[in-house]
Write an enzyme that holds these catalytic residues in place. Structure first.
Site, PDB file in Angstrom:
ATOM      1  N   HIS A 195       0.841  -1.195   0.000  1.00 29.65           N
ATOM      2  CA  HIS A 195       0.000   0.000   0.000  1.00 29.65           C
ATOM      3  C   HIS A 195       0.882   1.253   0.000  1.00 29.65           C
ATOM      4  O   HIS A 195       2.068   1.181   0.327  1.00 29.65           O
ATOM      5  CB  HIS A 195      -0.841   0.075   1.285  1.00 29.65           C
ATOM      6  CG  HIS A 195      -1.587  -1.163   1.644  1.00 29.65           C
ATOM      7  ND1 HIS A 195      -2.949  -1.276   1.502  1.00 29.65           N
ATOM      8  CD2 HIS A 195      -1.177  -2.344   2.181  1.00 29.65           C
ATOM      9  CE1 HIS A 195      -3.344  -2.459   1.930  1.00 29.65           C
ATOM     10  NE2 HIS A 195      -2.281  -3.130   2.348  1.00 29.65           N
ATOM     11  N   TYR A 196       0.287   2.409  -0.294  1.00 28.21           N
ATOM     12  CA  TYR A 196       0.901   3.657   0.152  1.00 28.21           C
ATOM     13  C   TYR A 196      -0.063   4.355   1.113  1.00 28.21           C
ATOM     14  O   TYR A 196      -1.281   4.135   1.069  1.00 28.21           O
ATOM     15  CB  TYR A 196       1.334   4.566  -0.994  1.00 28.21           C
ATOM     16  CG  TYR A 196       0.284   5.066  -1.965  1.00 28.21           C
ATOM     17  CD1 TYR A 196      -0.839   5.772  -1.556  1.00 28.21           C
ATOM     18  CD2 TYR A 196       0.464   4.886  -3.340  1.00 28.21           C
ATOM     19  CE1 TYR A 196      -1.763   6.267  -2.455  1.00 28.21           C
ATOM     20  CE2 TYR A 196      -0.454   5.382  -4.258  1.00 28.21           C
ATOM     21  CZ  TYR A 196      -1.559   6.067  -3.812  1.00 28.21           C
ATOM     22  OH  TYR A 196      -2.466   6.552  -4.728  1.00 28.21           O
ATOM     23  N   THR A 197       0.508   5.189   1.984  1.00 31.79           N
ATOM     24  CA  THR A 197      -0.295   5.752   3.076  1.00 31.79           C
ATOM     25  C   THR A 197      -1.196   6.900   2.647  1.00 31.79           C
ATOM     26  O   THR A 197      -2.227   7.147   3.267  1.00 31.79           O
ATOM     27  CB  THR A 197       0.626   6.257   4.188  1.00 31.79           C
ATOM     28  OG1 THR A 197       1.495   7.266   3.653  1.00 31.79           O
ATOM     29  CG2 THR A 197       1.464   5.113   4.767  1.00 31.79           C
TER      30      THR A 197
ATOM     31  N   GLU B  23       2.746  -0.919   4.421  1.00 30.60           N
ATOM     32  CA  GLU B  23       2.449   0.462   4.026  1.00 30.60           C
ATOM     33  C   GLU B  23       3.754   1.185   3.683  1.00 30.60           C
ATOM     34  O   GLU B  23       4.746   1.088   4.415  1.00 30.60           O
ATOM     35  CB  GLU B  23       1.754   1.217   5.163  1.00 30.60           C
ATOM     36  CG  GLU B  23       0.349   0.746   5.472  1.00 30.60           C
ATOM     37  CD  GLU B  23      -0.695   1.379   4.555  1.00 30.60           C
ATOM     38  OE1 GLU B  23      -0.324   2.192   3.688  1.00 30.60           O
ATOM     39  OE2 GLU B  23      -1.882   1.057   4.749  1.00 30.60           O
TER      40      GLU B  23
ATOM     41  N   HIS C 148      -2.461  -3.130  -3.517  1.00 35.50           N
ATOM     42  CA  HIS C 148      -3.819  -2.963  -2.993  1.00 35.50           C
ATOM     43  C   HIS C 148      -4.831  -2.741  -4.111  1.00 35.50           C
ATOM     44  O   HIS C 148      -5.974  -3.208  -4.045  1.00 35.50           O
ATOM     45  CB  HIS C 148      -3.842  -1.785  -2.005  1.00 35.50           C
ATOM     46  CG  HIS C 148      -5.016  -1.790  -1.089  1.00 35.50           C
ATOM     47  ND1 HIS C 148      -5.309  -0.723  -0.256  1.00 35.50           N
ATOM     48  CD2 HIS C 148      -5.988  -2.705  -0.858  1.00 35.50           C
ATOM     49  CE1 HIS C 148      -6.399  -1.005   0.441  1.00 35.50           C
ATOM     50  NE2 HIS C 148      -6.842  -2.194   0.095  1.00 35.50           N
TER      51      HIS C 148
ATOM     52  N   ASP D 115      -3.457   2.246  -4.976  1.00 38.27           N
ATOM     53  CA  ASP D 115      -2.078   2.120  -4.532  1.00 38.27           C
ATOM     54  C   ASP D 115      -1.535   0.702  -4.792  1.00 38.27           C
ATOM     55  O   ASP D 115      -2.310  -0.241  -4.830  1.00 38.27           O
ATOM     56  CB  ASP D 115      -1.950   2.484  -3.044  1.00 38.27           C
ATOM     57  CG  ASP D 115      -2.962   1.790  -2.138  1.00 38.27           C
ATOM     58  OD1 ASP D 115      -4.112   1.615  -2.565  1.00 38.27           O
ATOM     59  OD2 ASP D 115      -2.595   1.439  -1.018  1.00 38.27           O
TER      60      ASP D 115
END
Length: 257
Positions: A37-39, A102, A146, A156
Site C-alpha cells: 500500500h501507500y499511506t 504500508e 492494494h 495504490d
C-alpha cells in the site's frame, strides 16, 4: 489492547509500535500473500498514529518511511486490517492470508502525477520482502498491490511503483511487454479482457462489456503490468495479448498485481 511484546523475528533497528487493531487469522492461518500500500498521508508519523488509533479500525503489519526506517505494528501471525473488502484468485478474506506493508508516500502530487518512491524505502522493502518470503510460503506472483485486490476502491501503490525491480530479485513477477502492447488505444474485446483478468486473479464476470467494474480492473492491471497504458480507459488488443500471456505464464494462482 496492543501487545507490547515485540515479535522475536524483527530485524535489528526495527521500531516496534504496536497497534491494537488486529485479530486472529481465520481459516488455516496460512500466510501466502503480501499486499503493498501507500499511506496517502503527509508523513510516516501521521500514518502510524492513524494505524494505531483504535477509532480508525485500520492497521498494517509494517510501515516503511521515506528514509527507509521500518516500523512494525502487528505481529505477522495476527490478522491486520489493511486490505478491506478485497478479492484475489478465489480468496475474499485477503487479510487472513496476507501481510500488509504500508509505504510512506502521498501517492500523487498536487498536479495529480504519481510520486516516485524513495531509494532507501525501496531498498528496505526489498529486504523485508525477502525475509517474509523466507518465513512464509509467499510465491512472487502473490506479492500484490492494494489496487488489484480492491480495484473499485483503491489505486495504490500506483504506476510509479517499480514492480520490475522487485521481479529481478524474485520478489514479484514481471513480463516485458511487446513494443506495440500499449500503442493500440481502441477498445479491445471486453470478453477477452475479462477472461485474461480473471485468469490473472481479478474478480470479474465473464460478460458485461466495458462496464465500471471492467474499467476499474483494467486501470489496476495497467498500473501494475503495463504502465505505459495508464490513462487509457480500456485495454487495446495489444494490451489484452500482454495480459493473456501473463495469465498463461502464471496459471491457476494468478500474477501479482
Amino acid at each position: 489492547m496492543a501487545d507490547t511484546t515485540p515479535p522475536g523475528y524483527l530485524p535489528a533497528g526495527t521500531i516496534w509500535h504496536p497497534s491494537p487493531n488486529h485479530g486472529p487469522r481465520r481459516g488455516d492461518g496460512r500466510i501466502d500473500m503480501v499486499v503493498i500500500h501507500y499511506t496517502a498521508m503527509a508523513d510516516a508519523a501521521s500514518a502510524i498514529e492513524r494505524l494505531c488509533d483504535p477509532a480508525s479500525a485500520v492497521s498494517a503489519h509494517y510501515l516503511i518511511a521515506r528514509d527507509g526506517a521500518l516500523t512494525a505494528m502487528v505481529a505477522e501471525d495476527r490478522r491486520a486490517w489493511h486490505a478491506g473488502a478485497a478479492f484475489w484468485a478465489g480468496e475474499r478474506d485477503i487479510n487472513s492470508r496476507s501481510i500488509g506493508i504500508e509505504l510512506d508516500s502521498l501517492g500523487i502530487d498536487g498536479d495529480g502525477a504519481p510520486v516516485p518512491f524513495c531509494e532507501r524505502q525501496m531498498a528496505r522493502l526489498e529486504r523485508l520482502l525477502a525475509e517474509i518470503m523466507m518465513r512464509h510460503p509467499v510465491p512472487p506472483e502473490r506479492v500484490l498491490g492494494h489496487a488489484c485486490v480492491a480495484p473499485t476502491r483503491k489505486r495504490d501503490p500506483g504506476p510509479a511503483f517499480d514492480w520490475r525491480r522487485l521481479a529481478l530479485q524474485g520478489l514479484a513477477v514481471w513480463h516485458d511487454p511487446a513494443p506495440d502492447a500499449a500503442l493500440d488505444r481502441a477498445d479491445g474485446d471486453a470478453e477477452s479482457f475479462r477472461h485474461a483478468a480473471t485468469s490473472i486473479g481479478m474478480d470479474l464476470d465473464l460478460a458485461g462489456g466495458w462496464d465500471d467494474a471492467a474499467r476499474a480492473a483494467w486501470s489496476a492491471l495497467a498500473a501494475r503490468l503495463l504502465p505505459a497504458s495508464v490513462g487509457h480507459g480500456t485495454a487495446g488488443t495489444g494490451a489484452i495479448r500482454h495480459l493473456s500471456e501473463i495469465a498463461r505464464r502464471y496459471p491457476g494462482r494468478g500474477a501479482a498485481a
